[in-house]
Design a protein around this motif. Structure first.
Motif, PDB file in Angstrom:
ATOM      1  N   GLN A 165       0.807  -1.216   0.000  1.00 31.05           N
ATOM      2  CA  GLN A 165       0.000   0.000   0.000  1.00 31.05           C
ATOM      3  C   GLN A 165       0.849   1.280   0.000  1.00 31.05           C
ATOM      4  N   ASN A 295     -10.885  -4.823  -3.790  1.00 33.62           N
ATOM      5  CA  ASN A 295     -11.153  -3.392  -3.610  1.00 33.62           C
ATOM      6  C   ASN A 295     -10.011  -2.717  -2.845  1.00 33.62           C
ATOM      7  N   ASP A 296     -10.118  -1.401  -2.711  1.00 34.51           N
ATOM      8  CA  ASP A 296      -9.100  -0.607  -2.005  1.00 34.51           C
ATOM      9  C   ASP A 296      -7.712  -0.855  -2.584  1.00 34.51           C
ATOM     10  N   THR A 297      -7.645  -0.996  -3.898  1.00 41.14           N
ATOM     11  CA  THR A 297      -6.356  -1.284  -4.534  1.00 41.14           C
ATOM     12  C   THR A 297      -5.459  -0.057  -4.574  1.00 41.14           C
ATOM     13  N   ASN A 298      -4.189  -0.322  -4.390  1.00 45.10           N
ATOM     14  CA  ASN A 298      -3.150   0.704  -4.503  1.00 45.10           C
ATOM     15  C   ASN A 298      -2.147   0.212  -5.529  1.00 45.10           C
ATOM     16  N   THR A 331      -9.705   1.955  -7.891  1.00 42.40           N
ATOM     17  CA  THR A 331      -9.519   1.265  -6.613  1.00 42.40           C
ATOM     18  C   THR A 331     -10.126  -0.131  -6.581  1.00 42.40           C
ATOM     19  N   GLY A 362      -4.517  -4.919  -2.838  1.00 39.54           N
ATOM     20  CA  GLY A 362      -5.801  -4.456  -2.327  1.00 39.54           C
ATOM     21  C   GLY A 362      -6.424  -5.510  -1.432  1.00 39.54           C
TER      22      GLY A 362
END
Length: 377
Positions: A165, A295-298, A331, A362
């Motif tokens: 991240q 989800n919440d991918t960086n 994301t 993520g």
């Protein structure tokens, strides 16, 4: 002379990292982080009595102090207790309440070590860089004009998974002196130098909270919620659990089924109905999937296309798995596996690699089998 602030934890890795930076010609100072305080956290909880044990951080600090004195580096202490609670631990508990299995170490790196620590090191202690004892590497790619996060050369200790991240700005100010070394070489160097941490056991457990009975620890923050343990194939109630959040997908031990002859394993949870699903048939039917939504991918580096192939890890130490990635939004992405993968668990992290380069990662949201959502997850 460039100044580096080392996150000195009281362990052997950060101790040797400090020494290597001195040898490389940097001005080096140490900064010891305190991120967990049982008494303060009791206050945050409203002074309720909890069955907690104090993390031996004072022992770690004394070890860090002994190393800094031995190597002649100034050492400072800093508290990020509230920041850890607000940015890491509350999310950790919220995820468990939803029946998911989070990875607090990744959040700790993102928000504590490489955000609050980084800002403190640069602004308060006037460092040019920070350094940690992680087994990973940073490389600047001149052609792409980007920093890249690389695996550590010691494949058994590589920690790039936990750094997925991080951002370009964070990598630009970070040094990983141990990236080209093996753990055995680090231990040998510490022993040769006579460092107090040379034979100290590696830390395990939750980041900054340490080793403890995990179920009892969770019970301090998530009260027991007794419910049924159900055979997913027969719908028969086989026993009682004390809370679905205490179990993980694929778990076989600790099901308390009263000595039943069959070997059962956890295949899913229904948090709304407080049901724990188990099975004793083929793992292929219940534990394997063919794709997942992340989800919440960086993404650490700029992606050249919205569809690409690479490898991925869905758990730390897992072997690389060939996958294809379809970017759905900045994301989120859909990840398809070349072959079925076991125990893809919502809440855990998917981390992507192109050979030695960590592309980012993520949080697993949903698992699918042949494009059908696995409802019991």
């Amino acid at each position: 002379m460039k100044k580096v602030i080392v996150g000195l934890s009281g362990g052997v890795d950060s101790s040797v990292a400090l020494y290597l930076l001195q040898q490389a010609g940097y001005e080096v100072e140490a900064l010891f982080m305190r991120n967990w305080d049982s008494n303060l956290n009791n206050d945050i909880l409203g002074n309720q009595q909890i069955n907690d044990i104090i993390c031996p951080q004072e022992v770690d600090y004394q070890d860090a102090k002994a190393v800094s004195e031995k190597l002649g580096a100034p050492i400072h202490r800093v508290d990020f207790i509230k920041e850890y609670w607000d940015y890491v631990f509350t999310h950790f508990i919220a995820e468990y309440k939803q029946g998911r299995t989070p990875n607090p170490d990744i959040l700790c790196n993102k928000y504590i070590k490489f955000d609050f620590f980084l800002k403190t090191a640069l602004e308060q202690y006037h460092g040019d860089y920070i350094a940690m004892g992680h087994y990973a590497r940073v490389r600047y790619n001149e052609e792409l004009q980007e920093y890249q996060l690389l695996r550590g050369v010691d494949t058994t200790k590589d920690q790039s998974y936990f750094l997925c991240q991080l951002s370009q700005a964070q990598l630009a100010k970070t040094l990983f002196p141990l990236g080209d070394l093996t753990k055995r070489e680090v231990r040998a160097m510490a022993e040769q130098l006579g460092l107090a941490t040379a034979t100290k056991k590696d830390s395990t457990g939750i980041c900054f909270i340490g080793e403890r009975d995990f179920k009892k620890f969770l019970e301090n923050y998530i009260p027991n919620q007794v419910g049924d343990i159900v055979d997913i194939e027969t719908n028969e109630v086989l026993g009682q659990h004390s809370g679905v959040m205490y179990y993980t997908i694929g778990q076989r031990r600790g099901l308390n089924l009263g000595g039943m002859a069959e070997a059962y394993f956890v295949v899913g949870k229904n948090v709304a109905k407080n049901i724990l699903y188990i099975a004793n048939s083929s793992e292929d039917q219940w534990l394997y999937s063919t794709s997942c939504l992340v989800n919440d991918t960086n993404w650490i580096n700029q992606l050249q296309t919205n569809n690409f192939t690479c490898t991925a890890k869905f758990r730390y130490r897992q072997k690389d798995i060939p996958v294809s990635v379809e970017i759905l939004s900045p994301t989120s992405c859909l990840v398809r596996f070349a072959e079925k993968v076991k125990a893809i668990t919502p809440g855990q992290s998917a981390v992507f690699y192109q050979d030695e380069v960590c592309l980012g990662g993520g949080v697993i949201d949903t698992a699918y089998l042949d494009d059908t959502k696995l409802w019991y997850l």
